[in-house]
Design a protein around this motif. Structure first.
Motif: not given
Lengths: 473, 281
Positions: A165-170
């Protein structure tokens, strides 16, 4: 309200060492429901706690945060009663404040470093973060950050847990087109299948996943990378880079006689049935969970605490936690152990199961235990438990949950011969998350083995930055 | 959402369903299975694939009404849809040129074994299939199995006057004639108890015998360990290491059967260990 505007620098008053307590559901009541235990600060409580912050220049708290949140700034904004600004400060560094505020081990990170911790009363940073995130949810309207113009690059993120989720949003914020793949039927990974509702309400996870989707990330549920598409197929297809955040989902067992008897569960199965499939709402939800009256949970981590506390709520008469070392070595957060004790869970330290006994119909009915004592420290620095000869005894139980940690799922490594792994099954990655395979990064439990939500998010942030550099070079 | 494109009742309480799932159809191989969820409150239930079509992106499976989910599934019609469907899961059946292969099927295996038999046939094997059903009312799949096998032996209980009430007698006879009439491999996709007994029949003559284990599962991707079984002294997960295992190396059949019946009382509406009324028989 906030009339003194400027005097930020010098603390005018004496240090306030009274940490504002988190209001909680009473143990006798919460033992019978799955509602959230910690109820969250009220507006007054949050202001009071924020006002304790002395805004020290060194900002040690920030250096203790794996995602480097500008902690003093968001607390200052709460003091000024400017919650939109507090939120904006948080969202600069984390897309998931409602989750971090609840499940981060702040006592070993930001709050450990807090200047006031020298006096034993660190600012309750996690509770304040949660307060701001909950305020946003209550507004209904979610603020979207600025999204960079499209770079025309495509990225596949595998696994929709905290790292994914972090990588996707960043990467979405930086203008890349992101496809997020999830094997299960609900997004969130360990946040939905592992951590129980009473610690992290699933509405909050859904809110955070919605937010990530609003950033332009396309979510593909029911899609198993390694089966439906191999890693090479992703790389040979439209994707310029891939991030692997598939976590550590493979349960470990004790390897003692009788461990496969009926009514012996892995913590993963027990928690997945309870949390992901909502067995506590059976029969409204179709998935059942069969459990007896006397439940033993083997292990001393946060997952063991979650399993034990679920068992209490599912109606067990007695719940016993069996841990082979002593209380000091327990990996579980102190707060969760306290919660468990308040809920009348019984702890058996320096004890290990050496076998399970059947009732004649292949259901477990008892376990044989062995007493341990602590010897010399092992590689982990913790003192190694050593068996005490002749100390065997038998304990009657009718349900067992084995919670000994997990290893990464081998599906992707098995279908990707040139992806280097360790002998523990974790994927080899450098400090920026780069794996041995071109255009592939990895982070979270798949690299470290079972760890925390926030460390996975920290790894995701670093990998996203490295991927962005690669994609724009 | 996954749309149901065909639905047919094959026998009393037995249904064939074909669902649009292009991603699954694209990779499906014999012996693999899917997991489906009817609606957002549904449970995850595995079914072995009985057919698929890569061109139109559909997959097919056969199910028997035994519990809550399969009864709800039986009520759905063409045009309805399923909330979730994932697969193909598990390792494909091992297919090669073995020579003479005896296939033993019952329950879900009657349809689930079809792709494996077809693949074995394509490799030039001679196929003898023993089809076991509890009684003639529950007979299905006979025509298809007869068409793809060199010989089909029917075993049915009840009052139909069948010489073979179960698959065991014909299997014993075939094994007795081995090695004069050589059997190179036995593959069983059937109830746990039938598979266990098949292994005992072939063990003395050391005829390679493979079984398709279908224990309880939750996620189906190696995460929950509900489907663990002991094979050659090692803990294996049927969903990722199987479902096909060397039957002579499977240990603890009784424990496996007990685990399979964990939810029998509640979900299946049948008492555990009453094998005579077991849906798989």
């Amino acid at each position: 309200m906030a009339e003194p505007e400027k005097p930020k620098k010098k603390p005018k008053k004496k240090l306030d060492l009274n940490r504002v307590k988190m209001p909680k559901q009473e143990p006798a009541i919460r033992r019978r429901n799955f509602n959230e235990v910690a109820l969250g600060y009220t507006h007054d409580m949050a202001l009071k706690e924020a006002n304790r912050c002395i805004q020290c220049k060194k900002r040690p708290c920030q250096s203790g945060c794996p995602v480097n949140i500008d902690i003093p700034d968001f607390i200052e904004a709460i003091k000024e009663d400017n919650l939109p600004k507090a939120l904006e400060v948080l969202k600069r560094k984390t897309s998931l404040p409602g989750i971090c505020g609840r499940v981060c081990p702040q006592e070993t990170q930001c709050e450990l470093k807090c200047t006031l911790n020298q006096k034993g009363a660190p600012i309750a940073i996690g509770r304040l973060e949660r307060y701001v995130a909950d305020w946003e949810r209550a507004q209904g309207e979610v603020q979207l950050p600025e999204i960079a113009p499209s770079t025309g690059k495509n990225v596949a993120v595998v696994g929709s847990g905290p790292a994914g989720l972090t990588v996707a949003s960043e990467l979405a914020k930086l203008g890349h087109k992101v496809d997020l793949f999830e094997a299960l039927h609900i997004a969130g990974g360990v946040l939905v299948y592992g951590i129980p509702e009473f610690r992290l309400p699933k509405d909050i996870v859904r809110g955070e996943v919605d937010y990530v989707q609003k950033l332009g990330v396309e979510l593909h549920l029911d899609t198993v990378i390694g089966i439906n598409m191999t890693l090479d197929e992703l790389l040979n297809g439209k994707y310029d880079a891939v991030f692997l955040g598939t976590g550590a989902g493979l349960p470990r067992f004790l390897g003692v006689p009788g461990e496969n008897l009926n009514m012996i569960y892995s913590a993963n199965e027990f928690l997945t049935r309870t949390n992901l499939m909502k067995a506590y709402l059976y029969p409204e939800y179709a998935t059942p969970l069969k459990m007896g009256r006397r439940v033993a949970v083997i292990g001393g981590g946060n997952v063991a605490m979650d399993a034990a506390r679920c068992a209490v709520r599912l109606g067990a008469e007695e719940v016993h936690v069996i841990y082979r070392r002593s209380r000091e070595e327990m990996p579980a957060r102190a707060e969760e152990v306290e919660n468990a004790e308040e809920e009348e869970i019984q702890f058996h330290f320096l004890t290990t199961p050496i076998g399970f006994l059947a009732d004649g119909r292949n259901n477990v009915c008892a376990m044989e235990l062995l007493k341990m004592q602590l010897g010399e420290p092992d590689e982990s620095g913790r003192r190694r438990p050593v068996p005490i000869e002749g100390s065997e005894y038998v304990m009657d139980i009718d349900t067992v949950v084995v919670s000994l940690g997990t290893s990464p799922n081998p599906l992707i490594p098995n279908t990707t011969p040139d992806l280097e792994t360790t002998r523990w099954g974790t994927v080899v990655a450098d400090e920026k998350g780069k794996t041995s395979k071109a255009r592939v990064w990895a982070g979270g439990d798949i690299v470290t083995g079972g760890a925390t939500v926030i460390s996975a998010m920290g790894a995701g942030k670093i990998a996203a930055q490295a991927m962005h550099e690669y994609l724009t070079s | 959402m996954f749309t149901i494109v065909e639905k047919e009742e094959l026998a009393s309480s037995v249904h064939r369903m074909r669902v649009k799932a292009p991603l699954v159809a694209a990779k499906a191989q014999p012996g693999q299975f899917i997991i489906l969820i009817i609606d957002e409150k549904g449970e995850r239930v595995p079914f072995t694939l009985s057919d698929w079509n890569k061109e139109d992106g559909s997959v097919e499976f056969v199910f028997i009404e035994v519990g809550k989910t399969t009864r709800a599934l039986a009520k759905l019609q063409k045009g309805d849809s399923l909330a979730h469907l994932i697969g193909p899961l598990g390792r494909p059946s091992h297919v090669d040129h073995f020579g003479h292969v005896v296939c033993v099927v019952s329950g879900y295996g009657i349809a689930g074994m079809v792709p494996t038999i077809e693949a074995l046939k394509e490799k030039g094997n001679k196929i003898t299939t023993i089809l076991q059903v509890p009684n003639q009312e529950n007979l299905f799949g006979e025509e298809k199995l007869r068409e793809i096998s060199d010989e089909l032996i029917l075993a049915a209980g009840g009052d139909g006057g069948f010489t073979n009430p179960t698959a065991l007698k014909p299997l014993r006879q075939l094994v007795k004639r081995h090695p004069r009439e050589c059997i190179d491999r036995v593959i069983a996709m059937a109830s746990f108890c039938l598979m266990k007994l098949c292994c005992e029949i072939t063990r003395p003559k050391e005829i390679p015998t493979y079984v398709h284990l279908a224990p309880l599962m939750v996620d189906g991707t190696g995460m929950c360990g509900a489907c663990r079984c002991v094979v050659e002294g090692k803990n294996r997960f049927a969903c990722v290491h199987g479902p096909e295992f060397n039957g002579h190396l499977v240990q603890g059949w009784d424990v496996l059967m007990a685990r399979r019946c964990t939810y029998a009382d509640e979900i299946l509406g049948q008492q555990s260990f009453q094998c005579s009324s077991c849906s798989q028989w």
